[in-house]
Each structure stands twice: as structure tokens, then as C-alpha cells.
Design a protein around this motif. Structure first.
Motif, PDB file in Angstrom:
ATOM      1  N   LEU A 290       0.851  -1.190   0.000  1.00 32.26           N
ATOM      2  CA  LEU A 290       0.000   0.000   0.000  1.00 32.26           C
ATOM      3  C   LEU A 290       0.886   1.239   0.000  1.00 32.26           C
ATOM      4  O   LEU A 290       1.601   1.498   0.965  1.00 32.26           O
TER       5      LEU A 290
ATOM      6  N   SER B 107       0.344   4.944   0.179  1.00 36.45           N
ATOM      7  CA  SER B 107      -0.795   5.799   0.511  1.00 36.45           C
ATOM      8  C   SER B 107      -0.513   7.289   0.381  1.00 36.45           C
ATOM      9  O   SER B 107      -1.415   8.092   0.522  1.00 36.45           O
ATOM     10  N   CYS B 108       0.759   7.662   0.109  1.00 40.78           N
ATOM     11  CA  CYS B 108       1.128   9.075   0.062  1.00 40.78           C
ATOM     12  C   CYS B 108       2.127   9.322  -1.062  1.00 40.78           C
ATOM     13  O   CYS B 108       2.843   8.417  -1.475  1.00 40.78           O
TER      14      CYS B 108
ATOM     15  N   TYR C 126      -4.042   6.953 -10.137  1.00 33.40           N
ATOM     16  CA  TYR C 126      -4.212   8.317  -9.625  1.00 33.40           C
ATOM     17  C   TYR C 126      -3.576   9.292 -10.598  1.00 33.40           C
ATOM     18  O   TYR C 126      -2.555   8.970 -11.225  1.00 33.40           O
TER      19      TYR C 126
ATOM     20  N   ARG D  37      -2.274  12.607   0.088  1.00 33.32           N
ATOM     21  CA  ARG D  37      -2.785  11.243   0.213  1.00 33.32           C
ATOM     22  C   ARG D  37      -3.175  10.677  -1.151  1.00 33.32           C
ATOM     23  O   ARG D  37      -3.662  11.398  -2.019  1.00 33.32           O
ATOM     24  N   LEU D  38      -3.003   9.363  -1.282  1.00 34.11           N
ATOM     25  CA  LEU D  38      -3.429   8.623  -2.460  1.00 34.11           C
ATOM     26  C   LEU D  38      -4.620   7.748  -2.080  1.00 34.11           C
ATOM     27  O   LEU D  38      -4.811   7.440  -0.900  1.00 34.11           O
ATOM     28  N   PRO D  39      -5.403   7.303  -3.071  1.00 36.33           N
ATOM     29  CA  PRO D  39      -6.489   6.382  -2.739  1.00 36.33           C
ATOM     30  C   PRO D  39      -5.926   5.069  -2.189  1.00 36.33           C
ATOM     31  O   PRO D  39      -4.784   4.715  -2.458  1.00 36.33           O
ATOM     32  N   ALA D  40      -6.728   4.356  -1.429  1.00 39.34           N
ATOM     33  CA  ALA D  40      -6.293   3.094  -0.813  1.00 39.34           C
ATOM     34  C   ALA D  40      -6.238   2.005  -1.880  1.00 39.34           C
ATOM     35  O   ALA D  40      -7.202   1.272  -2.100  1.00 39.34           O
TER      36      ALA D  40
ATOM     37  N   ARG E  88      -3.888  -1.225  -3.340  1.00 46.71           N
ATOM     38  CA  ARG E  88      -2.789  -2.155  -3.084  1.00 46.71           C
ATOM     39  C   ARG E  88      -2.285  -2.679  -4.414  1.00 46.71           C
ATOM     40  O   ARG E  88      -3.073  -3.013  -5.298  1.00 46.71           O
TER      41      ARG E  88
ATOM     42  N   TRP F 286       4.845  -0.566  -8.870  1.00 40.45           N
ATOM     43  CA  TRP F 286       4.484   0.856  -8.828  1.00 40.45           C
ATOM     44  C   TRP F 286       5.362   1.649  -9.784  1.00 40.45           C
ATOM     45  O   TRP F 286       6.547   1.357  -9.946  1.00 40.45           O
TER      46      TRP F 286
ATOM     47  N   SER G  83       4.423   4.805   2.194  1.00 46.17           N
ATOM     48  CA  SER G  83       3.286   4.173   2.857  1.00 46.17           C
ATOM     49  C   SER G  83       2.753   5.028   4.016  1.00 46.17           C
ATOM     50  O   SER G  83       1.715   4.715   4.578  1.00 46.17           O
ATOM     51  N   SER G  84       3.476   6.123   4.362  1.00 49.46           N
ATOM     52  CA  SER G  84       2.985   7.050   5.389  1.00 49.46           C
ATOM     53  C   SER G  84       3.496   8.458   5.105  1.00 49.46           C
ATOM     54  O   SER G  84       4.531   8.621   4.463  1.00 49.46           O
TER      55      SER G  84
END
Length: 144
Positions: free
Chosen positions: A73, A75-76, A99, A112-115, A117, A121, A138-139
Motif C-alpha cells: 500500500l 498511501s502518500c 491516480y 494522500r493517495l487512494p487506498a 494495493r 508501482w 506508505s505514510s
């Protein structure tokens, strides 16, 4: 660095870092001035210094495919540029665009990115500005 043009496009290869970049610029011929560390290019009847102007040409760059553990994931994200408003961004997970932000929509700080998985990448940036850094994490803490 090794710079080459061919019928299908062009590229720059740095044998020290193993960095390979495709070129969007085209020219008829070029001369490497080793004393001044400049590349002089000829387009039609005009000579120019490559990367010697005051304004940037529009460009597009996509990262290599980053292989992460299964279903990671991210996420950012963060883009660092002095002219961030001149850029657009696309993020790909497992080969699909997950995105995007159009020119002028990219925040100056992390976002932030959409959730989503994914195992692989990629990130793509395009526009008329110099990009200092692109980050996926991831954070939000990892982006600082």
C-alpha cells in the motif's frame, strides 16, 4: 554520458550510474564542446545550446517499475519542484493508472493517495518545470 538519436527516438545513457533516459528532443546534428562542457545542437538552420535556455521545454518522464512485496500500500506521494504548478502527475499500480493530478493541482507538500494495493508501482511527471524529487510512501512521515 552517451547521447544517441535514431529513427525511433533518442536516449542518454550514463555508464557510471547506469541511468538510461529517453529523449523527447530531436535535432539534426550535435557537437560536444568538451572545453566548455556544453552540447551544441543544430535544428534546421539554427544552432542552440542544449539545456542552455532560460525556459524549460515540455517533457515527460516515467520511472522504472518498482517491485514491492505482494499487495503493498503506497498511501502518500510528494513532488518537489520550484515550479510545481507547471507539472502534472500520474501514478500506476500493477500497470494501471490509479491516480492523476493535472497541471496546477499538485500540492506543495505531501498528499494522500487512494487506498490501492499493488505489487508494482510507477510514477510519471510531465510539464515545463525542473523536478527535484518524486516520492511514493506508505505514510506521510516517510515523505519528510
Amino acid at each position: 554520458m552517451y547521447i544517441a538519436l535514431h529513427d525511433g527516438g533518442g536516449f542518454i545513457f550514463d555508464p557510471v550510474s547506469q541511468d538510461f533516459r529517453e529523449l523527447s528532443n530531436r535535432w539534426d546534428c550535435a557537437y560536444a564542446d568538451l572545453e566548455r562542457d556544453q552540447l551544441v545542437i543544430v535544428q534546421g538552420n539554427e544552432m542552440h545550446l542544449w539545456q542552455g535556455g532560460d525556459s524549460y521545454l515540455s517533457g515527460q518522464w516515467r520511472s522504472k517499475v518498482f517491485q514491492l512485496p505482494v499487495d503493498s500500500l503506497m498511501s502518500c506521494a510528494r513532488v518537489v519542484s520550484t515550479e510545481i504548478s507547471m507539472l502534472s502527475l500520474k501514478i500506476f499500480g500493477d500497470g494501471k493508472q490509479v491516480y492523476s493530478l493535472s497541471q496546477g493541482e499538485i500540492p506543495h507538500n505531501g498528499f494522500r493517495l487512494p487506498a490501492i494495493r499493488a505489487t508494482t508501482w510507477q510514477i510519471e511527471v510531465s510539464g515545463r518545470a525542473e523536478v527535484e524529487c518524486l516520492m511514493l510512501a506508505s505514510s506521510m512521515q516517510e515523505l519528510m
